[in-house]
Structure formats: structure tokens, C-alpha cells
Write a protein that holds these residues in place. Structure first.
Motif, PDB file in Angstrom:
ATOM      1  N   PHE A 118       0.836  -1.483   0.349  1.00 34.51           N
ATOM      2  CA  PHE A 118      -0.028  -0.531  -0.142  1.00 34.51           C
ATOM      3  C   PHE A 118       0.780   1.226  -0.040  1.00 34.51           C
ATOM      4  O   PHE A 118       1.979   0.738   0.187  1.00 34.51           O
ATOM      5  N   GLY A 119       0.121   1.986   0.067  1.00 33.34           N
ATOM      6  CA  GLY A 119       0.684   3.612  -1.001  1.00 33.34           C
ATOM      7  C   GLY A 119       0.970   4.536   0.742  1.00 33.34           C
ATOM      8  O   GLY A 119       1.344   5.310   0.978  1.00 33.34           O
ATOM      9  N   GLY A 120      -0.385   4.240   1.460  1.00 33.11           N
ATOM     10  CA  GLY A 120       0.050   5.088   2.642  1.00 33.11           C
ATOM     11  C   GLY A 120       0.918   4.656   4.262  1.00 33.11           C
ATOM     12  O   GLY A 120       2.360   4.396   3.324  1.00 33.11           O
ATOM     13  N   VAL A 125       0.921  14.823   5.022  1.00 38.27           N
ATOM     14  CA  VAL A 125       0.444  15.884   5.161  1.00 38.27           C
ATOM     15  C   VAL A 125      -0.806  15.922   6.170  1.00 38.27           C
ATOM     16  O   VAL A 125      -1.520  14.816   6.214  1.00 38.27           O
ATOM     17  N   PRO A 126      -0.699  17.448   6.968  1.00 39.15           N
ATOM     18  CA  PRO A 126      -1.771  17.200   7.936  1.00 39.15           C
ATOM     19  C   PRO A 126      -3.560  16.938   7.426  1.00 39.15           C
ATOM     20  O   PRO A 126      -4.700  15.934   7.730  1.00 39.15           O
ATOM     21  N   ASP A 127      -3.747  17.561   6.316  1.00 34.63           N
ATOM     22  CA  ASP A 127      -4.786  17.167   5.588  1.00 34.63           C
ATOM     23  C   ASP A 127      -4.971  16.052   4.430  1.00 34.63           C
ATOM     24  O   ASP A 127      -5.755  15.486   3.773  1.00 34.63           O
ATOM     25  N   ALA A 128      -3.717  15.135   4.566  1.00 37.48           N
ATOM     26  CA  ALA A 128      -3.687  13.876   3.937  1.00 37.48           C
ATOM     27  C   ALA A 128      -5.093  13.172   3.704  1.00 37.48           C
ATOM     28  O   ALA A 128      -5.546  12.666   5.283  1.00 37.48           O
ATOM     29  N   GLU A 129      -5.862  12.089   2.843  1.00 33.68           N
ATOM     30  CA  GLU A 129      -7.151  11.239   2.892  1.00 33.68           C
ATOM     31  C   GLU A 129      -6.939   9.572   3.331  1.00 33.68           C
ATOM     32  O   GLU A 129      -6.119   9.514   2.516  1.00 33.68           O
TER      33      GLU A 129
END
Length: 138
Positions: free
Chosen positions: A30-32, A66-70
Motif C-alpha cells: 500500500f502507499g500509505g 501532510v495533515p490533510d492527507a486522506e
């Protein structure tokens, strides 16, 4: 190191199949990022990075994103891939050149976190497995 009490996958949209693969003890990617939580409250965030080489694994005490990453959080502590490490003293050690394979291990078991997708060097991914894929092999 303190005892491992939880493992969370923080996945990007469309990556939820990694949870089912972890349940089935199958290699997956996965990319997360994933988060290891220890009984002393410490957390280790692990993801792909581009240092010291383009495809490497990195650890931080905060998110790589970043903080707003989903990112969606999935607790994978009880999956077949990870359950044997829960409640154990674990160590983190790089076992391949350029930080490309990180071993999360206890006295009785281990899981590998690799910076390549099923043996290819073309993707920004974390591969979760028990046996290192090519080029590091068995």
C-alpha cells in the motif's frame, strides 16, 4: 523496547484490500503508512521514503503525510500477519542495504516491511511480507 500493543494501517483511498490480505497472512502493499503503538504510549510511523535512496523505508514519531492527507485508519492488530507480535517486546532493524527492508521482530516471529512493490523498484509502496521478495530473496 516496550511491548507492541497495536498496529494500524493508514491507507489511501482504494487500498482497503491490504486489510484482507493481512487477515489472510498474504503479502500485500500500500502507499500509505502503518503505525506501531507501544505500551509506553510511543508510536512509530513507518512508510516509504526517498532517502537514503529513491525507494526506502523510513520511521518517524509522527505521520509521513501532510495533515490533510486522506488516510483511513484500520486496526490490523488481530490479523494473521500481525497477531503474534502483539503483546511482545519487538525490535526494529534494517536488514538490507539503503534501508530497503525493515524487520519488525520478537523472539518468536517477524514481519518485513519492504520499500518495493512485489520485487519491483517502480512504486512508492510499503510491501508487508514474511519473506523478503526479490532482489533480497529467501
Amino acid at each position: 523496547m516496550p511491548k507492541l500493543i497495536a498496529i494500524c494501517y493508514r491507507l489511501l483511498n482504494g487500498e482497503a484490500s491490504a486489510v484482507e490480505a493481512a487477515e489472510n497472512n498474504e503479502i500485500h502493499d500500500f502507499g500509505g503508512e502503518l503505525v506501531l503503538t507501544f505500551d509506553d504510549g510511543e508510536k512509530s510511523f513507518i512508510s516509504w521514503v526517498n532517502d537514503p535512496v529513491q525507494y526506502a523505508i523510513g520511521t518517524k514519531d509522527a505521520s509521513h503525510f501532510v495533515p490533510d492527507a486522506e488516510l483511513a485508519d484500520y486496526d490490523v492488530s488481530d490479523t494473521s500477519m500481525w497477531a503474534s507480535l502483539i503483546g511482545q517486546d519487538v525490535s526494529l532493524s534494517f536488514i538490507a542495504a539503503n534501508n530497503q527492508v525493515l524487520k519488525v521482530s520478537s523472539a518468536a516471529d517477524h514481519v518485513l516491511l519492504c520499500s518495493y512493490e512485489r520485487g519491483g523498484w517502480w512504486a512508492d509502496e510499503v510491501t508487508v511480507c514474511r519473506q523478503a521478495p526479490a532482489p533480497y530473496g529467501a
